[in-house]
Structures are given as C-alpha cells and as structure tokens.
Design an enzyme around this catalytic site. Structure first.
Site, PDB file in Angstrom:
ATOM      1  N   CYS A  72      -4.943  -6.652  -6.783  1.00  0.00           N
ATOM      2  CA  CYS A  72      -5.825  -7.522  -7.581  1.00  0.00           C
ATOM      3  C   CYS A  72      -6.550  -8.563  -6.738  1.00  0.00           C
ATOM      4  O   CYS A  72      -7.445  -9.246  -7.227  1.00  0.00           O
ATOM      5  CB  CYS A  72      -5.032  -8.218  -8.690  1.00  0.00           C
ATOM      6  SG  CYS A  72      -4.320  -7.069  -9.875  1.00  0.00           S
TER       7      CYS A  72
ATOM      8  N   HIS B 296     -11.764  -5.319  -9.881  1.00  0.00           N
ATOM      9  CA  HIS B 296     -11.315  -4.118 -10.581  1.00  0.00           C
ATOM     10  C   HIS B 296     -11.513  -4.387 -12.065  1.00  0.00           C
ATOM     11  O   HIS B 296     -11.670  -5.527 -12.486  1.00  0.00           O
ATOM     12  CB  HIS B 296      -9.844  -3.804 -10.259  1.00  0.00           C
ATOM     13  CG  HIS B 296      -8.900  -4.853 -10.747  1.00  0.00           C
ATOM     14  ND1 HIS B 296      -8.680  -6.034 -10.057  1.00  0.00           N
ATOM     15  CD2 HIS B 296      -8.137  -4.927 -11.870  1.00  0.00           C
ATOM     16  CE1 HIS B 296      -7.807  -6.780 -10.730  1.00  0.00           C
ATOM     17  NE2 HIS B 296      -7.465  -6.130 -11.834  1.00  0.00           N
TER      18      HIS B 296
ATOM     19  N   ASP C 103     -18.683  -8.885 -21.943  1.00  0.00           N
ATOM     20  CA  ASP C 103     -18.704  -7.427 -21.868  1.00  0.00           C
ATOM     21  C   ASP C 103     -19.560  -6.958 -20.695  1.00  0.00           C
ATOM     22  O   ASP C 103     -20.702  -7.387 -20.522  1.00  0.00           O
ATOM     23  CB  ASP C 103     -19.247  -6.833 -23.172  1.00  0.00           C
ATOM     24  CG  ASP C 103     -19.061  -5.332 -23.242  1.00  0.00           C
ATOM     25  OD1 ASP C 103     -18.062  -4.817 -22.690  1.00  0.00           O
ATOM     26  OD2 ASP C 103     -19.916  -4.654 -23.858  1.00  0.00           O
TER      27      ASP C 103
END
Length: 134
Positions: free
Chosen positions: A33, A39, A79
């Site tokens: 991470c 990611h 989003d």
C-alpha cells in the site's frame, strides 16, 4: 425511532505514505500500500439516518434527497479519483478506511433534512469495513 440505511458505491485509488518516514519505513509499515502509484478499491458506503416516520408519507427521510446528498458529497467527488491527490481532505490525511468513514461523516453531517445521521460504514473490501458514529 427508525433507522434507515442507503448504500452508494464508488471506485477510487489511494496509497499510504508518511512523508516523515524513509521509503524503507513506509514499506515496512504499509507494505504494498506504500506504492506511490497507488492501488484501487471498489468502495461501498452505507449511510444510516434515524428519525420518526412521517405519518403522511411513511418515510423517515425523502429517499431521493438522501441519494442526491450521497451523490453530491461522496460519489461525485470520489468516484474514479485518486484520493490522496484529488480529494482535499486527504492531501495531508492518510486515506485509510477509518479516515474515509470520518471524512464522509463530516461531509454528510447536517445535510440530510428531517433526519439525524447515525452511522457511516465504509467497505474497502467485502471483509473489511469501518464505522463512524460521529
């Protein structure tokens, strides 16, 4: 008192990185991470409001209004975004599931007319979620 929950979904990327640490320390603590390219996750957000049922409509809250608030405050700004780079709260705040739940709470608090915000639950994965209760 009734509790009503609405769900919204969004996809976003992020990374974990403490600029005060060395690359080795970031890698040791955050593992994969810590990759600064990021990611992604397919997040689900459950927002629970509470209130009394209106005897005329049978609703605790106008469902369209609740959906519109979620779209405006959560889905549209998050989003398909890189949370660290495109969501102002995460410019200096680690975009963990816990912090994401807290940020979403703050974005929604007081914006759902006729109901009180009770819980924000953010799923980062099917088996990992965080709850914010205010």
């Amino acid at each position: 008192m009734i509790y009503l929950t609405r769900r919204a979904d969004f996809s976003a990327s992020h990374y974990y990185h403490n600029p005060k640490w060395t690359p080795e320390e970031n890698s040791r603590v955050f593992g994969k991470c810590a990759n600064l390219n990021g990611h992604g996750h397919n997040y689900s957000v459950e927002v629970t409001v509470t209130g009394e049922v209106d005897p005329v409509t049978g609703f605790v809250v106008d469902l369209k209004q609740l959906k519109d608030v979620l779209d405006q405050e959560v889905v549209a700004p998050m989003d398909h975004r890189h949370l660290n780079k495109e969501v102002p709260e995460f410019a200096t705040l680690m975009p963990t599931t816990e912090n994401l739940a807290t940020v979403i709470w703050k974005r929604l608090e007081g914006k759902v007319a006729g109901a009180k915000l009770h819980r924000v639950r953010v799923y980062e994965a099917e088996d990992l979620f965080a709850d914010c209760l205010g």
